[in-house]
Design a protein around this motif. Structure first.
Motif, mmCIF file in Angstrom:
data_model
loop_
_atom_site.group_PDB
_atom_site.id
_atom_site.type_symbol
_atom_site.label_atom_id
_atom_site.label_comp_id
_atom_site.label_asym_id
_atom_site.label_seq_id
_atom_site.Cartn_x
_atom_site.Cartn_y
_atom_site.Cartn_z
ATOM 1 N N LEU A 1 17.189 -39.544 3.713
ATOM 2 C CA LEU A 1 18.127 -38.973 4.787
ATOM 3 C C LEU A 1 18.500 -37.576 3.787
ATOM 4 N N VAL A 2 18.452 -37.564 2.501
ATOM 5 C CA VAL A 2 19.408 -36.998 1.833
ATOM 6 C C VAL A 2 17.506 -35.399 1.360
ATOM 7 N N ASP A 3 16.892 -36.755 1.082
ATOM 8 C CA ASP A 3 15.385 -35.838 0.916
ATOM 9 C C ASP A 3 14.632 -35.046 1.600
ATOM 10 N N LYS A 4 14.876 -35.904 3.469
ATOM 11 C CA LYS A 4 14.431 -35.159 4.420
ATOM 12 C C LYS A 4 15.455 -33.499 3.981
ATOM 13 N N THR A 5 16.683 -33.644 4.021
ATOM 14 C CA THR A 5 17.774 -32.193 4.142
ATOM 15 C C THR A 5 17.830 -31.847 3.106
ATOM 16 N N LEU A 6 17.299 -31.923 1.839
ATOM 17 C CA LEU A 6 16.832 -31.047 1.437
ATOM 18 C C LEU A 6 15.583 -30.224 1.610
ATOM 19 N N LEU A 7 14.428 -30.909 1.458
ATOM 20 C CA LEU A 7 13.288 -30.502 2.223
ATOM 21 C C LEU A 7 13.352 -29.381 2.880
ATOM 22 N N ALA A 8 14.553 -30.039 3.942
ATOM 23 C CA ALA A 8 14.601 -28.866 5.081
ATOM 24 C C ALA A 8 15.172 -27.538 4.449
ATOM 25 N N ASP A 9 16.289 -27.774 3.778
ATOM 26 C CA ASP A 9 16.482 -26.516 3.398
ATOM 27 C C ASP A 9 16.146 -25.626 2.494
ATOM 28 N N LYS A 10 14.564 -26.354 1.620
ATOM 29 C CA LYS A 10 13.885 -25.294 0.455
ATOM 30 C C LYS A 10 13.129 -24.650 1.193
ATOM 31 N N ILE A 11 12.399 -25.384 2.757
ATOM 32 C CA ILE A 11 11.585 -24.585 3.765
ATOM 33 C C ILE A 11 12.377 -23.458 4.737
ATOM 34 N N ILE A 12 13.430 -23.724 4.803
ATOM 35 C CA ILE A 12 14.801 -22.516 5.642
ATOM 36 C C ILE A 12 14.575 -21.166 4.889
ATOM 37 N N THR A 13 14.788 -21.771 3.286
ATOM 38 C CA THR A 13 15.809 -20.630 2.029
ATOM 39 C C THR A 13 14.216 -19.744 2.343
ATOM 40 N N GLU A 14 13.218 -21.041 1.675
ATOM 41 C CA GLU A 14 12.124 -19.947 1.013
ATOM 42 C C GLU A 14 11.535 -19.071 1.998
ATOM 43 N N GLN A 15 10.660 -19.944 2.905
ATOM 44 C CA GLN A 15 9.921 -19.146 4.334
ATOM 45 C C GLN A 15 11.015 -18.667 5.488
ATOM 46 N N GLN A 16 12.109 -18.935 6.021
ATOM 47 C CA GLN A 16 12.840 -18.380 6.678
ATOM 48 C C GLN A 16 13.667 -17.340 6.111
ATOM 49 N N LEU A 17 14.987 -17.076 5.111
ATOM 50 C CA LEU A 17 15.304 -16.561 4.823
ATOM 51 C C LEU A 17 14.249 -15.553 3.428
ATOM 52 N N GLY A 18 13.426 -16.367 2.961
ATOM 53 C CA GLY A 18 13.032 -15.359 1.709
ATOM 54 C C GLY A 18 13.562 -15.438 0.505
ATOM 55 N N TRP A 19 14.775 -16.487 -0.062
ATOM 56 C CA TRP A 19 15.063 -16.327 -0.842
ATOM 57 C C TRP A 19 14.957 -17.243 -1.981
ATOM 58 N N LYS A 20 15.397 -17.781 -3.034
ATOM 59 C CA LYS A 20 14.942 -18.033 -4.233
ATOM 60 C C LYS A 20 15.734 -19.370 -3.809
ATOM 61 N N TRP A 21 14.720 -20.574 -3.388
ATOM 62 C CA TRP A 21 15.685 -21.907 -3.423
ATOM 63 C C TRP A 21 16.060 -22.546 -5.008
ATOM 64 N N VAL A 22 17.247 -23.004 -5.314
ATOM 65 C CA VAL A 22 17.593 -23.698 -6.190
ATOM 66 C C VAL A 22 18.241 -24.893 -5.538
ATOM 67 N N PRO A 23 17.230 -25.903 -6.277
ATOM 68 C CA PRO A 23 18.238 -27.428 -6.012
ATOM 69 C C PRO A 23 19.339 -27.643 -5.759
ATOM 70 N N PRO A 24 20.839 -29.000 -5.626
ATOM 71 C CA PRO A 24 21.826 -28.575 -6.143
ATOM 72 C C PRO A 24 21.558 -29.703 -7.708
ATOM 73 N N PRO A 25 22.667 -29.257 -8.026
ATOM 74 C CA PRO A 25 23.166 -30.092 -9.215
ATOM 75 C C PRO A 25 23.035 -31.618 -9.517
ATOM 76 N N PRO A 26 22.396 -32.264 -10.795
ATOM 77 C CA PRO A 26 22.135 -33.582 -11.122
ATOM 78 C C PRO A 26 24.020 -34.443 -10.261
ATOM 79 N N SER A 27 24.499 -33.233 -10.680
ATOM 80 C CA SER A 27 25.891 -34.481 -10.203
ATOM 81 C C SER A 27 26.663 -34.625 -9.034
ATOM 82 N N LEU A 28 25.806 -33.948 -8.154
ATOM 83 C CA LEU A 28 25.823 -34.417 -7.433
ATOM 84 C C LEU A 28 24.721 -35.247 -6.560
#
Length: 476
Positions: A221-248
Protein backbone atom coordinates in the motif's frame (compact mmCIF):
# COMPACT_ATOMS: atom_id res chain seq x y z
CA UNK A 1 -39.62 34.43 -76.92
CA UNK A 2 -36.05 33.99 -75.75
CA UNK A 3 -35.83 37.65 -74.92
CA UNK A 4 -38.86 37.48 -72.70
CA UNK A 5 -37.47 34.42 -70.98
CA UNK A 6 -34.17 36.22 -70.44
CA UNK A 7 -35.99 39.13 -68.88
CA UNK A 8 -38.00 36.80 -66.67
CA UNK A 9 -34.83 35.10 -65.52
CA UNK A 10 -33.15 38.45 -64.81
CA UNK A 11 -36.17 39.60 -62.83
CA UNK A 12 -36.16 36.31 -60.91
CA UNK A 13 -32.47 36.69 -60.12
CA UNK A 14 -32.99 40.31 -59.08
CA UNK A 15 -35.91 39.33 -56.85
CA UNK A 16 -33.83 36.56 -55.28
CA UNK A 17 -30.99 38.99 -54.63
CA UNK A 18 -33.38 41.42 -52.99
CA UNK A 19 -34.84 38.69 -50.81
CA UNK A 20 -31.32 37.51 -49.82
CA UNK A 21 -30.29 41.09 -48.99
CA UNK A 22 -33.44 41.60 -46.95
CA UNK A 23 -32.97 38.29 -45.08
CA UNK A 24 -29.30 39.08 -44.37
CA UNK A 25 -30.32 42.51 -43.09
CA UNK A 26 -32.95 40.97 -40.79
CA UNK A 27 -30.48 38.42 -39.45
CA UNK A 28 -27.94 41.17 -38.78
CA UNK A 29 -30.60 43.12 -36.84
CA UNK A 30 -31.49 40.03 -34.80
CA UNK A 31 -27.82 39.36 -34.07
CA UNK A 32 -27.31 42.95 -32.90
CA UNK A 33 -30.41 42.65 -30.69
CA UNK A 34 -29.05 39.42 -29.14
CA UNK A 35 -25.67 41.09 -28.51
CA UNK A 36 -27.35 44.13 -26.94
CA UNK A 37 -29.41 41.79 -24.70
CA UNK A 38 -26.23 39.95 -23.67
CA UNK A 39 -24.40 43.23 -22.95
CA UNK A 40 -27.32 44.56 -20.96
CA UNK A 41 -27.52 41.37 -18.91
CA UNK A 42 -23.74 41.52 -18.36
CA UNK A 43 -23.97 45.13 -17.09
CA UNK A 44 -26.79 44.16 -14.73
CA UNK A 45 -24.80 41.24 -13.34
CA UNK A 46 -21.70 43.43 -12.92
CA UNK A 47 -23.78 46.06 -11.14
CA UNK A 48 -25.31 43.45 -8.81
CA UNK A 49 -21.87 42.00 -8.02
CA UNK A 50 -20.48 45.49 -7.39
CA UNK A 51 -23.35 46.25 -4.98
CA UNK A 52 -22.77 42.98 -3.16
CA UNK A 53 -19.03 43.71 -2.87
CA UNK A 54 -19.73 47.20 -1.57
CA UNK A 55 -22.16 45.82 1.04
CA UNK A 56 -19.58 43.26 2.17
CA UNK A 57 -16.89 45.95 2.53
CA UNK A 58 -19.31 48.10 4.51
CA UNK A 59 -20.14 45.17 6.77
CA UNK A 60 -16.43 44.51 7.28
CA UNK A 61 -15.81 48.18 8.22
CA UNK A 62 -18.63 47.99 10.77
CA UNK A 63 -17.22 44.78 12.26
CA UNK A 64 -13.74 46.35 12.49
CA UNK A 65 -15.16 49.38 14.29
CA UNK A 66 -17.05 47.12 16.70
CA UNK A 67 -13.89 45.11 17.33
CA UNK A 68 -11.87 48.27 18.04
CA UNK A 69 -14.50 49.55 20.47
CA UNK A 70 -14.66 46.17 22.24
CA UNK A 71 -10.87 46.03 22.46
CA UNK A 72 -10.68 49.52 23.96
CA UNK A 73 -13.37 48.64 26.52
CA UNK A 74 -11.48 45.48 27.54
CA UNK A 75 -8.20 47.42 27.85
CA UNK A 76 -9.91 49.95 30.08
CA UNK A 77 -11.42 47.14 32.20
CA UNK A 78 -8.01 45.49 32.55
CA UNK A 79 -6.40 48.79 33.61
CA UNK A 80 -9.12 49.31 36.23
CA UNK A 81 -8.63 45.75 37.48
CA UNK A 82 -4.83 46.30 37.76
CA UNK A 83 -5.42 49.48 39.76
CA UNK A 84 -7.79 47.70 42.14
CA UNK A 85 -5.30 44.84 42.57
CA UNK A 86 -2.49 47.29 43.38
CA UNK A 87 -4.61 48.99 46.04
CA UNK A 88 -5.69 45.65 47.51
CA UNK A 89 -2.09 44.31 47.57
CA UNK A 90 -0.90 47.49 49.26
CA UNK A 91 -3.51 47.12 52.00
CA UNK A 92 -2.61 43.44 52.49
CA UNK A 93 1.08 44.35 52.71
CA UNK A 94 0.45 46.89 55.48
CA UNK A 95 -1.73 44.40 57.40
CA UNK A 96 0.95 41.70 57.09
CA UNK A 97 3.65 44.09 58.24
CA UNK A 98 1.65 45.02 61.37
CA UNK A 99 0.94 41.33 62.08
CA UNK A 100 4.63 40.36 61.78
CA UNK A 101 5.71 43.20 64.08
CA UNK A 102 3.16 42.03 66.64
CA UNK A 103 4.47 38.45 66.34
CA UNK A 104 8.04 39.66 66.92
CA UNK A 105 7.03 41.39 70.13
CA UNK A 106 5.18 38.28 71.30
CA UNK A 107 8.20 36.06 70.57
CA UNK A 108 10.52 38.39 72.48
CA UNK A 109 8.19 38.18 75.47
CA UNK A 110 8.14 34.39 75.23
CA UNK A 111 11.96 34.38 75.08
CA UNK A 112 12.15 36.18 78.39
CA UNK A 113 9.74 33.68 79.91
CA UNK A 114 11.79 30.73 78.60
CA UNK A 115 14.98 32.17 80.11
CA UNK A 116 13.30 32.28 83.48
CA UNK A 117 12.08 28.71 82.98
CA UNK A 118 15.60 27.52 82.08
CA UNK A 119 17.00 29.08 85.26
CA UNK A 120 14.42 27.25 87.33
CA UNK A 121 15.22 23.97 85.58
CA UNK A 122 18.93 24.44 86.31
CA UNK A 123 18.22 24.66 90.02
CA UNK A 124 16.05 21.55 89.83
CA UNK A 125 18.83 19.63 88.04
CA UNK A 126 21.35 20.54 90.74
CA UNK A 127 19.00 19.17 93.38
CA UNK A 128 18.47 16.00 91.34
CA UNK A 129 22.25 15.56 91.02
CA UNK A 130 22.64 15.50 94.75
CA UNK A 131 19.86 12.95 95.08
CA UNK A 132 21.44 10.75 92.38
CA UNK A 133 24.79 10.85 94.14
CA UNK A 134 23.18 9.42 97.24
CA UNK A 135 21.48 6.76 95.18
CA UNK A 136 24.82 5.84 93.62
CA UNK A 137 26.05 4.77 97.02
CA UNK A 138 23.01 2.59 97.39
CA UNK A 139 23.56 1.09 93.94
CA UNK A 140 27.08 0.01 94.83
CA UNK A 141 25.65 -2.14 97.59
CA UNK A 142 23.15 -3.55 95.13
CA UNK A 143 25.99 -4.26 92.70
CA UNK A 144 27.68 -6.56 95.20
CA UNK A 145 24.46 -8.47 95.53
CA UNK A 146 24.08 -8.73 91.77
CA UNK A 147 27.57 -10.17 91.41
CA UNK A 148 26.61 -13.03 93.63
CA UNK A 149 23.52 -13.52 91.52
CA UNK A 150 25.67 -13.47 88.38
CA UNK A 151 27.73 -16.38 89.69
CA UNK A 152 24.57 -18.36 90.21
CA UNK A 153 23.35 -17.53 86.69
CA UNK A 154 26.70 -18.61 85.20
CA UNK A 155 26.00 -22.12 86.36
CA UNK A 156 22.64 -21.98 84.65
CA UNK A 157 24.33 -20.75 81.45
CA UNK A 158 26.60 -23.79 81.44
CA UNK A 159 23.57 -26.04 81.59
CA UNK A 160 21.89 -24.08 78.78
CA UNK A 161 25.02 -24.37 76.60
CA UNK A 162 24.90 -28.13 76.91
CA UNK A 163 21.25 -28.09 75.89
CA UNK A 164 22.10 -25.68 73.02
CA UNK A 165 24.75 -28.08 71.71
CA UNK A 166 22.21 -30.89 71.66
CA UNK A 167 19.59 -28.76 69.85
CA UNK A 168 22.20 -27.42 67.45
CA UNK A 169 23.01 -30.92 66.25
CA UNK A 170 19.32 -31.65 65.73
CA UNK A 171 18.74 -28.42 63.79
CA UNK A 172 21.87 -29.03 61.73
CA UNK A 173 20.34 -32.26 60.47
CA UNK A 174 17.06 -30.43 59.85
CA UNK A 175 18.95 -27.73 57.91
CA UNK A 176 20.58 -30.39 55.76
CA UNK A 177 17.19 -31.89 54.92
CA UNK A 178 15.78 -28.44 54.07
CA UNK A 179 18.83 -27.69 51.90
CA UNK A 180 18.22 -30.86 49.90
CA UNK A 181 14.58 -29.89 49.48
CA UNK A 182 15.68 -26.41 48.41
CA UNK A 183 18.00 -27.90 45.79
CA UNK A 184 15.13 -29.99 44.42
CA UNK A 185 12.91 -26.91 44.27
CA UNK A 186 15.69 -24.96 42.55
CA UNK A 187 16.09 -27.68 39.94
CA UNK A 188 12.34 -27.72 39.41
CA UNK A 189 12.38 -23.94 38.98
CA UNK A 190 15.13 -24.22 36.35
CA UNK A 191 13.07 -26.78 34.47
CA UNK A 192 10.11 -24.43 34.54
CA UNK A 193 12.33 -21.65 33.19
CA UNK A 194 13.36 -23.85 30.25
CA UNK A 195 9.73 -24.67 29.48
CA UNK A 196 8.78 -21.01 29.75
CA UNK A 197 11.58 -20.09 27.33
CA UNK A 198 10.36 -22.74 24.90
CA UNK A 199 6.79 -21.42 24.86
CA UNK A 200 8.04 -17.84 24.68
CA UNK A 201 10.10 -18.64 21.58
CA UNK A 202 7.11 -20.36 19.98
CA UNK A 203 4.87 -17.36 20.62
CA UNK A 204 7.54 -14.99 19.26
CA UNK A 205 7.82 -17.04 16.07
CA UNK A 206 4.06 -16.92 15.48
CA UNK A 207 4.04 -13.22 16.19
CA UNK A 208 6.89 -12.56 13.74
CA UNK A 209 5.14 -14.50 10.97
CA UNK A 210 1.91 -12.53 11.39
CA UNK A 211 3.86 -9.30 11.72
CA UNK A 212 5.83 -9.97 8.52
CA UNK A 213 2.59 -10.74 6.64
CA UNK A 214 1.06 -7.43 7.72
CA UNK A 215 4.28 -5.58 6.93
CA UNK A 216 4.22 -6.93 3.35
CA UNK A 217 0.60 -5.86 2.87
CA UNK A 218 1.24 -2.38 4.28
CA UNK A 219 4.44 -2.06 2.26
CA UNK A 220 2.49 -2.72 -0.96
CA UNK A 221 0.00 0.00 0.00
CA UNK A 222 2.87 2.39 0.79
CA UNK A 223 4.49 1.68 -2.60
CA UNK A 224 1.17 2.32 -4.39
CA UNK A 225 0.71 5.56 -2.43
CA UNK A 226 4.23 6.78 -3.25
CA UNK A 227 3.73 5.87 -6.95
CA UNK A 228 0.46 7.85 -7.01
CA UNK A 229 2.21 10.77 -5.31
CA UNK A 230 4.99 10.66 -7.92
CA UNK A 231 2.52 10.61 -10.85
CA UNK A 232 0.45 13.48 -9.43
CA UNK A 233 3.52 15.57 -8.61
CA UNK A 234 5.32 15.10 -11.94
CA UNK A 235 2.45 14.76 -14.46
CA UNK A 236 -0.35 16.85 -12.95
CA UNK A 237 1.58 19.53 -11.04
CA UNK A 238 4.76 19.52 -13.14
CA UNK A 239 6.94 19.57 -10.04
CA UNK A 240 10.01 17.56 -9.21
CA UNK A 241 9.07 14.62 -7.02
CA UNK A 242 11.26 14.06 -3.96
CA UNK A 243 10.95 10.63 -2.29
CA UNK A 244 10.46 10.54 1.50
CA UNK A 245 13.61 10.23 3.61
CA UNK A 246 14.70 6.70 4.60
CA UNK A 247 13.97 7.50 8.26
CA UNK A 248 10.23 7.41 7.47
CA UNK A 249 10.54 3.86 6.08
CA UNK A 250 12.15 1.87 8.94
CA UNK A 251 12.73 -1.83 8.72
CA UNK A 252 11.11 -3.84 11.54
CA UNK A 253 13.40 -5.92 13.72
CA UNK A 254 12.75 -9.62 14.04
CA UNK A 255 13.32 -11.79 17.07
CA UNK A 256 12.47 -15.23 15.73
CA UNK A 257 12.95 -18.06 18.10
CA UNK A 258 14.48 -21.38 17.34
CA UNK A 259 12.41 -24.04 15.72
CA UNK A 260 9.85 -25.41 18.19
CA UNK A 261 9.42 -29.11 18.88
CA UNK A 262 6.45 -31.01 17.43
CA UNK A 263 3.06 -30.04 18.78
CA UNK A 264 2.25 -33.48 20.24
CA UNK A 265 5.55 -33.75 22.10
CA UNK A 266 5.16 -30.19 23.32
CA UNK A 267 1.66 -30.86 24.69
CA UNK A 268 2.78 -34.09 26.37
CA UNK A 269 5.73 -32.32 27.97
CA UNK A 270 3.40 -29.54 29.14
CA UNK A 271 0.97 -31.99 30.74
CA UNK A 272 3.81 -33.82 32.51
CA UNK A 273 5.33 -30.58 33.82
CA UNK A 274 1.93 -29.40 35.07
CA UNK A 275 1.44 -32.74 36.83
CA UNK A 276 4.86 -32.40 38.52
CA UNK A 277 4.04 -28.84 39.59
CA UNK A 278 0.68 -29.92 41.04
CA UNK A 279 2.28 -32.81 42.92
CA UNK A 280 4.96 -30.56 44.41
CA UNK A 281 2.30 -27.99 45.47
CA UNK A 282 0.25 -30.70 47.19
CA UNK A 283 3.32 -32.11 48.96
CA UNK A 284 4.37 -28.68 50.20
CA UNK A 285 0.84 -27.95 51.41
CA UNK A 286 0.60 -31.28 53.29
CA UNK A 287 4.05 -30.96 54.89
CA UNK A 288 4.73 -33.55 57.62
CA UNK A 289 1.11 -33.68 58.83
CA UNK A 290 -0.57 -37.03 58.21
CA UNK A 291 -4.00 -35.51 58.87
CA UNK A 292 -3.55 -32.65 56.41
CA UNK A 293 -2.24 -35.00 53.72
CA UNK A 294 -5.30 -37.23 54.19
CA UNK A 295 -7.63 -34.20 53.97
CA UNK A 296 -6.00 -33.04 50.73
CA UNK A 297 -6.22 -36.56 49.30
CA UNK A 298 -9.92 -36.85 50.11
CA UNK A 299 -10.61 -33.38 48.69
CA UNK A 300 -8.87 -34.27 45.41
CA UNK A 301 -10.81 -37.55 45.19
CA UNK A 302 -14.09 -35.65 45.57
CA UNK A 303 -13.03 -33.15 42.91
CA UNK A 304 -12.04 -35.87 40.42
CA UNK A 305 -15.33 -37.68 41.04
CA UNK A 306 -17.74 -34.73 40.92
CA UNK A 307 -15.82 -32.11 38.89
CA UNK A 308 -14.33 -34.18 36.08
CA UNK A 309 -15.81 -31.68 33.62
CA UNK A 310 -12.94 -29.33 34.54
CA UNK A 311 -10.57 -31.63 32.62
CA UNK A 312 -10.49 -30.63 28.94
CA UNK A 313 -11.23 -33.12 26.16
CA UNK A 314 -7.64 -32.89 24.83
CA UNK A 315 -6.25 -33.90 28.22
CA UNK A 316 -8.75 -36.78 28.45
CA UNK A 317 -7.59 -38.09 25.07
CA UNK A 318 -3.96 -37.96 26.21
CA UNK A 319 -4.88 -39.76 29.44
CA UNK A 320 -6.29 -42.78 27.59
CA UNK A 321 -2.78 -44.01 26.71
CA UNK A 322 -1.29 -43.42 30.18
CA UNK A 323 -0.98 -45.58 33.26
CA UNK A 324 -3.55 -45.37 36.08
CA UNK A 325 -1.32 -43.49 38.53
CA UNK A 326 -0.23 -41.08 35.77
CA UNK A 327 -3.88 -40.49 34.83
CA UNK A 328 -4.66 -39.49 38.43
CA UNK A 329 -1.75 -37.01 38.51
CA UNK A 330 -2.70 -35.45 35.14
CA UNK A 331 -6.40 -35.15 36.13
CA UNK A 332 -5.45 -33.60 39.49
CA UNK A 333 -3.15 -31.05 37.86
CA UNK A 334 -5.81 -30.15 35.25
CA UNK A 335 -8.48 -29.58 37.94
CA UNK A 336 -6.14 -27.50 40.12
CA UNK A 337 -5.10 -25.47 37.10
CA UNK A 338 -8.74 -24.84 36.12
CA UNK A 339 -9.46 -23.64 39.67
CA UNK A 340 -6.39 -21.35 39.63
CA UNK A 341 -4.48 -23.16 42.40
CA UNK A 342 -0.84 -22.13 42.02
CA UNK A 343 0.82 -22.59 45.43
CA UNK A 344 0.33 -24.19 48.84
CA UNK A 345 -1.54 -21.10 50.13
CA UNK A 346 -4.20 -21.65 47.45
CA UNK A 347 -4.42 -25.33 48.48
CA UNK A 348 -5.01 -24.29 52.11
CA UNK A 349 -7.70 -21.81 51.01
CA UNK A 350 -9.46 -24.47 48.93
CA UNK A 351 -9.16 -26.93 51.81
CA UNK A 352 -10.99 -24.47 54.06
CA UNK A 353 -14.07 -24.76 51.84
CA UNK A 354 -14.23 -28.55 52.41
CA UNK A 355 -13.17 -29.09 56.06
CA UNK A 356 -13.73 -27.50 59.47
CA UNK A 357 -10.28 -27.84 61.04
CA UNK A 358 -7.77 -26.05 63.23
CA UNK A 359 -4.08 -26.68 63.80
CA UNK A 360 -4.64 -27.89 67.37
CA UNK A 361 -7.16 -30.50 66.17
CA UNK A 362 -4.29 -32.50 64.62
CA UNK A 363 -3.07 -33.46 68.10
CA UNK A 364 -5.98 -35.91 68.35
CA UNK A 365 -4.40 -37.97 65.50
CA UNK A 366 -0.79 -38.21 66.71
CA UNK A 367 -1.01 -42.00 66.82
CA UNK A 368 -0.31 -43.21 63.29
CA UNK A 369 -2.41 -46.35 63.83
CA UNK A 370 -5.47 -44.45 65.11
CA UNK A 371 -8.44 -44.18 62.69
CA UNK A 372 -8.83 -40.79 61.04
CA UNK A 373 -12.62 -40.70 60.69
CA UNK A 374 -14.26 -37.94 58.61
CA UNK A 375 -11.56 -35.34 59.58
CA UNK A 376 -14.18 -32.62 60.01
CA UNK A 377 -15.54 -32.58 56.46
CA UNK A 378 -18.43 -30.14 56.10
CA UNK A 379 -19.38 -30.63 52.42
CA UNK A 380 -21.76 -33.19 51.07
CA UNK A 381 -21.10 -34.92 47.80
CA UNK A 382 -24.05 -33.18 46.13
CA UNK A 383 -22.74 -29.72 47.14
CA UNK A 384 -19.32 -30.02 45.50
CA UNK A 385 -20.31 -27.89 42.48
CA UNK A 386 -21.67 -25.09 44.70
CA UNK A 387 -18.46 -25.13 46.77
CA UNK A 388 -16.37 -24.84 43.58
CA UNK A 389 -18.45 -21.87 42.38
CA UNK A 390 -18.09 -20.17 45.78
CA UNK A 391 -14.30 -20.66 45.71
CA UNK A 392 -13.99 -19.26 42.16
CA UNK A 393 -16.08 -16.19 43.03
CA UNK A 394 -14.00 -15.56 46.17
CA UNK A 395 -10.75 -15.90 44.20
CA UNK A 396 -11.95 -13.55 41.43
CA UNK A 397 -12.94 -10.94 44.03
CA UNK A 398 -9.48 -11.18 45.67
CA UNK A 399 -7.71 -10.88 42.29
CA UNK A 400 -9.82 -7.84 41.37
CA UNK A 401 -8.85 -6.17 44.66
CA UNK A 402 -5.15 -6.92 44.00
CA UNK A 403 -5.37 -5.49 40.46
CA UNK A 404 -7.01 -2.33 41.76
CA UNK A 405 -4.25 -1.97 44.36
CA UNK A 406 -1.55 -2.44 41.69
CA UNK A 407 -3.20 0.12 39.39
CA UNK A 408 -3.42 2.56 42.28
CA UNK A 409 0.28 2.10 43.07
CA UNK A 410 1.17 2.58 39.41
CA UNK A 411 -0.85 5.83 39.27
CA UNK A 412 0.78 7.07 42.49
CA UNK A 413 4.24 6.30 41.16
CA UNK A 414 3.44 8.08 37.88
CA UNK A 415 4.45 5.17 35.68
CA UNK A 416 3.93 5.99 31.99
CA UNK A 417 4.54 3.46 29.24
CA UNK A 418 6.75 4.53 26.41
CA UNK A 419 5.72 3.70 22.86
CA UNK A 420 7.34 0.49 21.62
CA UNK A 421 9.47 0.19 18.49
CA UNK A 422 6.64 -1.68 16.72
CA UNK A 423 4.19 1.13 17.43
CA UNK A 424 6.67 3.75 16.20
CA UNK A 425 7.16 1.65 13.03
CA UNK A 426 3.43 1.63 12.23
CA UNK A 427 3.18 5.33 13.01
CA UNK A 428 6.05 6.09 10.63
CA UNK A 429 4.35 4.08 7.85
CA UNK A 430 1.12 6.00 8.43
CA UNK A 431 3.01 9.30 7.96
CA UNK A 432 4.84 8.41 4.71
CA UNK A 433 2.79 11.03 2.86
CA UNK A 434 2.90 14.27 4.91
CA UNK A 435 -0.18 16.37 5.61
CA UNK A 436 1.13 19.11 3.30
CA UNK A 437 1.06 16.72 0.32
CA UNK A 438 -2.45 15.57 1.22
CA UNK A 439 -3.61 19.18 1.29
CA UNK A 440 -2.03 19.69 -2.17
CA UNK A 441 -3.94 16.64 -3.43
CA UNK A 442 -7.21 18.01 -2.09
CA UNK A 443 -6.61 21.42 -3.66
CA UNK A 444 -5.64 19.77 -6.96
CA UNK A 445 -8.83 17.72 -6.89
CA UNK A 446 -10.91 20.86 -6.30
CA UNK A 447 -9.12 22.76 -9.10
CA UNK A 448 -9.44 19.89 -11.60
CA UNK A 449 -13.15 19.55 -10.76
CA UNK A 450 -13.68 23.26 -11.48
CA UNK A 451 -11.63 22.99 -14.67
CA UNK A 452 -13.72 20.00 -15.78
CA UNK A 453 -16.92 21.98 -15.24
CA UNK A 454 -15.50 24.89 -17.29
CA UNK A 455 -14.55 22.55 -20.14
CA UNK A 456 -18.00 20.97 -20.11
CA UNK A 457 -19.57 24.44 -20.29
CA UNK A 458 -17.32 25.37 -23.20
CA UNK A 459 -18.24 22.12 -24.97
CA UNK A 460 -21.92 22.92 -24.62
CA UNK A 461 -21.34 26.46 -25.93
CA UNK A 462 -19.39 25.15 -28.93
CA UNK A 463 -22.19 22.70 -29.62
CA UNK A 464 -24.74 25.55 -29.60
CA UNK A 465 -22.58 27.66 -31.98
CA UNK A 466 -22.22 24.68 -34.28
CA UNK A 467 -26.01 24.25 -34.30
CA UNK A 468 -26.49 27.96 -35.12
CA UNK A 469 -24.01 27.74 -37.99
CA UNK A 470 -25.79 24.70 -39.35
CA UNK A 471 -29.11 26.55 -39.19
CA UNK A 472 -27.55 29.52 -41.02
CA UNK A 473 -26.30 27.21 -43.73
CA UNK A 474 -29.69 25.67 -44.10
CA UNK A 475 -31.35 29.10 -44.36
CA UNK A 476 -28.92 30.13 -47.04
Amino acid sequence: MLKSQVEDIEQLILRMRNQFSHARYQYALELEAVEEAFLKEREEILAANQDEINSLFAKRREMELDYMETKQKKQQEYMDEISRMRVRDSEEYHKLKIKLETDIQTLEQQLQEMRATYQLNTEKLDYNFRILSERDMENRVTLQQQRKKLQRLSDQVANLKARYKKNSEMYRRRNKELSEEYNRATQHFKDLQKKFKHFENSDNEKYDKIFAMHVEEVQELVDKTLLADKIITEQQLGWKWVPPPPSLLPQPTSHRAKEAPPKDAQEEQTHESEADVASSIVRRAAGDSRVKAERISRMLQLLMKEASFLVSSDVKEKMETMAADKKSEIATSAILKALGVEDDADVDTLLGFFFDHKDEDDEDYEDELAPLGDLGIKVKQDDIINVILLYVKTREADEADEQLAVLKNVEEMGVVKKPSAKKLFWQSLANVVPDRTVRVWEQLETTLTDYTQILEGRAESLKKVSDLRQQNEELK
